[in-house]
Enzyme design. Sequence first.
Site, PDB file in Angstrom:
ATOM      1  N   GLN A 111       0.820  -1.218   0.000  1.00  0.00           N
ATOM      2  CA  GLN A 111       0.000   0.000   0.000  1.00  0.00           C
ATOM      3  C   GLN A 111       0.857   1.272   0.000  1.00  0.00           C
ATOM      4  O   GLN A 111       0.467   2.291  -0.559  1.00  0.00           O
ATOM      5  CB  GLN A 111      -0.910  -0.030   1.235  1.00  0.00           C
ATOM      6  CG  GLN A 111      -2.116   0.891   1.152  1.00  0.00           C
ATOM      7  CD  GLN A 111      -3.269   0.307   0.353  1.00  0.00           C
ATOM      8  OE1 GLN A 111      -3.581  -0.855   0.481  1.00  0.00           O
ATOM      9  NE2 GLN A 111      -3.906   1.128  -0.474  1.00  0.00           N
ATOM     10  N   LYS A 114       1.732   1.826  -3.694  1.00  0.00           N
ATOM     11  CA  LYS A 114       0.505   2.098  -4.460  1.00  0.00           C
ATOM     12  C   LYS A 114       0.012   3.521  -4.189  1.00  0.00           C
ATOM     13  O   LYS A 114      -0.291   4.279  -5.102  1.00  0.00           O
ATOM     14  CB  LYS A 114      -0.562   1.084  -4.039  1.00  0.00           C
ATOM     15  CG  LYS A 114      -1.886   1.249  -4.756  1.00  0.00           C
ATOM     16  CD  LYS A 114      -2.980   0.397  -4.157  1.00  0.00           C
ATOM     17  CE  LYS A 114      -2.543  -1.046  -3.989  1.00  0.00           C
ATOM     18  NZ  LYS A 114      -3.685  -1.942  -3.774  1.00  0.00           N
ATOM     19  N   LYS A 126      -2.789  -1.122   6.549  1.00  0.00           N
ATOM     20  CA  LYS A 126      -3.778  -2.166   6.267  1.00  0.00           C
ATOM     21  C   LYS A 126      -4.236  -2.728   7.597  1.00  0.00           C
ATOM     22  O   LYS A 126      -3.494  -2.673   8.585  1.00  0.00           O
ATOM     23  CB  LYS A 126      -3.152  -3.281   5.419  1.00  0.00           C
ATOM     24  CG  LYS A 126      -4.158  -4.124   4.669  1.00  0.00           C
ATOM     25  CD  LYS A 126      -4.651  -3.466   3.395  1.00  0.00           C
ATOM     26  CE  LYS A 126      -5.777  -4.241   2.760  1.00  0.00           C
ATOM     27  NZ  LYS A 126      -6.135  -3.731   1.435  1.00  0.00           N
ATOM     28  N   GLY A 165     -12.586  -0.240   2.750  1.00  0.00           N
ATOM     29  CA  GLY A 165     -13.010  -1.628   2.567  1.00  0.00           C
ATOM     30  C   GLY A 165     -11.913  -2.473   1.944  1.00  0.00           C
ATOM     31  O   GLY A 165     -10.877  -1.981   1.504  1.00  0.00           O
ATOM     32  N   ASP A 166     -12.118  -3.769   1.944  1.00  0.00           N
ATOM     33  CA  ASP A 166     -11.267  -4.745   1.239  1.00  0.00           C
ATOM     34  C   ASP A 166     -12.085  -6.030   1.231  1.00  0.00           C
ATOM     35  O   ASP A 166     -13.314  -5.990   1.458  1.00  0.00           O
ATOM     36  CB  ASP A 166      -9.915  -4.921   1.962  1.00  0.00           C
ATOM     37  CG  ASP A 166      -8.915  -5.738   1.128  1.00  0.00           C
ATOM     38  OD1 ASP A 166      -8.477  -5.240   0.084  1.00  0.00           O
ATOM     39  OD2 ASP A 166      -8.602  -6.886   1.485  1.00  0.00           O
ATOM     40  N   THR A 209     -12.077   0.680  -8.362  1.00  0.00           N
ATOM     41  CA  THR A 209     -10.926  -0.213  -8.553  1.00  0.00           C
ATOM     42  C   THR A 209     -11.037  -0.951  -9.890  1.00  0.00           C
ATOM     43  O   THR A 209     -10.082  -1.000 -10.675  1.00  0.00           O
ATOM     44  CB  THR A 209     -10.802  -1.204  -7.380  1.00  0.00           C
ATOM     45  OG1 THR A 209     -10.833  -0.465  -6.165  1.00  0.00           O
ATOM     46  CG2 THR A 209      -9.504  -1.989  -7.459  1.00  0.00           C
ATOM     47  N   ASN A 240     -16.139  -7.107  -5.570  1.00  0.00           N
ATOM     48  CA  ASN A 240     -16.179  -5.692  -5.964  1.00  0.00           C
ATOM     49  C   ASN A 240     -15.279  -5.406  -7.166  1.00  0.00           C
ATOM     50  O   ASN A 240     -15.718  -4.826  -8.165  1.00  0.00           O
ATOM     51  CB  ASN A 240     -15.776  -4.830  -4.757  1.00  0.00           C
ATOM     52  CG  ASN A 240     -15.626  -3.377  -5.132  1.00  0.00           C
ATOM     53  OD1 ASN A 240     -14.541  -2.911  -5.468  1.00  0.00           O
ATOM     54  ND2 ASN A 240     -16.719  -2.649  -5.126  1.00  0.00           N
TER      55      ASN A 240
HETATM   56  P1  NDP Z   1     -14.434  -9.162  -2.514  1.00  0.00           P
HETATM   57  O1  NDP Z   1     -14.521  -9.827  -1.180  1.00  0.00           O
HETATM   58  O2  NDP Z   1     -15.520  -8.240  -2.925  1.00  0.00           O
HETATM   59  O3  NDP Z   1     -14.290 -10.254  -3.665  1.00  0.00           O
HETATM   60  C1  NDP Z   1     -13.287 -11.223  -3.688  1.00  0.00           C
HETATM   61  C2  NDP Z   1     -13.731 -12.266  -4.689  1.00  0.00           C
HETATM   62  O4  NDP Z   1     -12.685 -13.214  -4.895  1.00  0.00           O
HETATM   63  C3  NDP Z   1     -14.930 -13.060  -4.202  1.00  0.00           C
HETATM   64  O5  NDP Z   1     -15.762 -13.363  -5.297  1.00  0.00           O
HETATM   65  C4  NDP Z   1     -14.298 -14.322  -3.625  1.00  0.00           C
HETATM   66  O6  NDP Z   1     -15.153 -15.450  -3.629  1.00  0.00           O
HETATM   67  C5  NDP Z   1     -13.171 -14.523  -4.611  1.00  0.00           C
HETATM   68  N1  NDP Z   1     -12.098 -15.313  -4.028  1.00  0.00           N
HETATM   69  C6  NDP Z   1     -11.524 -15.177  -2.817  1.00  0.00           C
HETATM   70  N2  NDP Z   1     -10.586 -16.105  -2.638  1.00  0.00           N
HETATM   71  C7  NDP Z   1     -10.567 -16.850  -3.765  1.00  0.00           C
HETATM   72  C8  NDP Z   1      -9.806 -17.957  -4.203  1.00  0.00           C
HETATM   73  N3  NDP Z   1      -8.865 -18.497  -3.437  1.00  0.00           N
HETATM   74  N4  NDP Z   1     -10.057 -18.451  -5.432  1.00  0.00           N
HETATM   75  C9  NDP Z   1     -11.001 -17.911  -6.213  1.00  0.00           C
HETATM   76  N5  NDP Z   1     -11.763 -16.862  -5.839  1.00  0.00           N
HETATM   77  C10 NDP Z   1     -11.542 -16.344  -4.644  1.00  0.00           C
HETATM   78  O7  NDP Z   1     -13.021  -8.427  -2.532  1.00  0.00           O
HETATM   79  P2  NDP Z   1     -12.528  -7.270  -3.510  1.00  0.00           P
HETATM   80  O8  NDP Z   1     -13.093  -7.484  -4.859  1.00  0.00           O
HETATM   81  O9  NDP Z   1     -12.710  -5.990  -2.819  1.00  0.00           O
HETATM   82  O10 NDP Z   1     -10.961  -7.542  -3.517  1.00  0.00           O
HETATM   83  C11 NDP Z   1     -10.342  -8.474  -4.405  1.00  0.00           C
HETATM   84  C12 NDP Z   1      -8.859  -8.214  -4.432  1.00  0.00           C
HETATM   85  O11 NDP Z   1      -8.614  -6.872  -4.880  1.00  0.00           O
HETATM   86  C13 NDP Z   1      -8.111  -8.347  -3.117  1.00  0.00           C
HETATM   87  O12 NDP Z   1      -6.794  -8.777  -3.352  1.00  0.00           O
HETATM   88  C14 NDP Z   1      -8.088  -6.908  -2.609  1.00  0.00           C
HETATM   89  O13 NDP Z   1      -7.060  -6.688  -1.669  1.00  0.00           O
HETATM   90  C15 NDP Z   1      -7.832  -6.183  -3.906  1.00  0.00           C
HETATM   91  N6  NDP Z   1      -8.177  -4.771  -3.935  1.00  0.00           N
HETATM   92  C16 NDP Z   1      -9.441  -4.354  -3.641  1.00  0.00           C
HETATM   93  C17 NDP Z   1      -9.753  -3.016  -3.711  1.00  0.00           C
HETATM   94  C18 NDP Z   1     -11.146  -2.524  -3.503  1.00  0.00           C
HETATM   95  O14 NDP Z   1     -11.366  -1.326  -3.720  1.00  0.00           O
HETATM   96  N7  NDP Z   1     -12.098  -3.347  -3.135  1.00  0.00           N
HETATM   97  C19 NDP Z   1      -8.726  -2.010  -4.009  1.00  0.00           C
HETATM   98  C20 NDP Z   1      -7.456  -2.562  -4.398  1.00  0.00           C
HETATM   99  C21 NDP Z   1      -7.203  -3.892  -4.321  1.00  0.00           C
HETATM  100  P3  NDP Z   1     -16.393 -15.585  -2.608  1.00  0.00           P
HETATM  101  O15 NDP Z   1     -17.497 -14.788  -3.253  1.00  0.00           O
HETATM  102  O16 NDP Z   1     -16.641 -17.038  -2.578  1.00  0.00           O
HETATM  103  O17 NDP Z   1     -15.935 -15.017  -1.315  1.00  0.00           O
END
Ligand code: NDP
Length: 448
Positions: A111, A114, A126, A165-166, A209, A240
């Site tokens: 972070q 970034k 974080k 959020g995350d 994002t 997300n």
């Molecule tokens: P969410 O919780 O909204 O979504 C994560 C998604 O990934 C879910 O659909 C989850 O499945 C799936 N998932 C988790 N683990 C696995 C796995 N091992 N194999 C396959 N699918 C998996 O999180 P975000 O979308 O917010 O975040 C996703 C990534 O992006 C993270 O690394 C986060 O740190 C990064 N990020 C997020 C930001 C944001 O603004 N939200 C900003 C910058 C980075 P399930 O639905 O079953 O839980």
Amino acid sequence: MSYTSEVLERVVAQNPDQTLFIQAVKEVLETLSPAIERNEKVYRQNALLERLTTPDRQILFRVAWVDDQGIARVNNGYRIQFNNAIGPYKGGLRLHPSVNLSTLKFLGFEQIFKNSLTGLPIGGAKGGSDFDPKGKSDREVMAFCQSFMSELYKYIGADVDVPAGDIGTGAREIGYMYGAYKKLTGLYEGVLTGKGLSYGGSLARTEATGYGLLYLTKCMLEANGSGLDGKKVVVSGAGNVATYAIQKTWQLGGIPVTCCDSTGWIYDPEGIDVALLKEVKEVRRARLTEYAAERPSAVYHAGTHSEGGVWSVPCDVALPCATQNELDLNDAKMLVANGCKAVAEGANMPTTIEATKYFQENGILFCPGKAANAGGVATSALEMTQNSERLSWTFDEVDSKLQGIMANIFTNVNETAKEFGMAGNYVAGANIAGFLKVANAMEAQGIL
Ligand code: NDP
């Protein structure tokens, strides 16, 4: 031994069990050498890299709450305030059973760079907990969030540390945490981002994002004589980042054909139906089996890596948007063999170091998450600005600032890679550009 190797040895010795943190530090330090060499004597004398790889503060606390059966539960709470050389600490809160100190130190370290790349005044942090919001009632989530904030509020503030959020922390969790902070402190201030629109949230933060990832991917493709139009795009995740990456892929002329959650993956040759995906994941909080049941063109595979997983689908562009280390060397080999030309990380560190090297050795355009997914935190910083000004900007105003920020990030990363003799190496470009701004600020502020 080089200064970066010495510091990496120190980090490994001091954090022997923290594999994710070590991986993140290794990936950054390995690319910094050309920048370090220009100023090595001063950096060594001032222990700059030792300070940069040691968090300013690690806050660990107990989170006790009562479930719907009246049973008391206990989770671990964390906030890693890593570096505030260029602005107040800023970084998300992850709620997932896998969360531990190593996960959050890796994310907090990433972070720093970034946030620096966004060009905005925000430091790196974080936090989160091993609490799993999945399967919990709204009341249980509220009880957890209130207990979590009853400790965290002591360490944060609009000019001190602004969490967001995350994974596992969406609008519902931010709402409960914000309410608790307000009640505990009596302050109505922009202490969290990702807030609801009726109480200080920013338009376009939800989309930022995923949208930012596509804006940057488009810049990267265009700088290399290509574009997104008609391109087949493979996306992982269904949260997300993935959802809005899929939506923006359509809007920019690409065809997103996959998504996955933690239990299975979808190949939809006609392209992912965004409205149905949102209904299944955001409204019903259900599994992707429900998407497949309602979409005749979709094929569902149980298990994230069953039958090769999403990375086995032939594509032009791959966007890993789920979680760390979800794309390994075998996946990289499948992507390259199937004609993939570009990879941009929506998630944080989703590609292993071996897979990243394989992409680079095979001429694949590769943009790391600290540049490609920075649109989320950049828009969070825009939310902070709006809160300070007591103003709300329109969706288009925020979106156009986001587009400008992502274009600037790509230019900065691209130019820095060239300046240091590594044209096209966007990993090195991002790490060096992010590092230099923070290092300059740390130098100016003395040894702390
Ligand atoms: P969410 O919780 O909204 O979504 C994560 C998604 O990934 C879910 O659909 C989850 O499945 C799936 N998932 C988790 N683990 C696995 C796995 N091992 N194999 C396959 N699918 C998996 O999180 P975000 O979308 O917010 O975040 C996703 C990534 O992006 C993270 O690394 C986060 O740190 C990064 N990020 C997020 C930001 C944001 O603004 N939200 C900003 C910058 C980075 P399930 O639905 O079953 O839980």
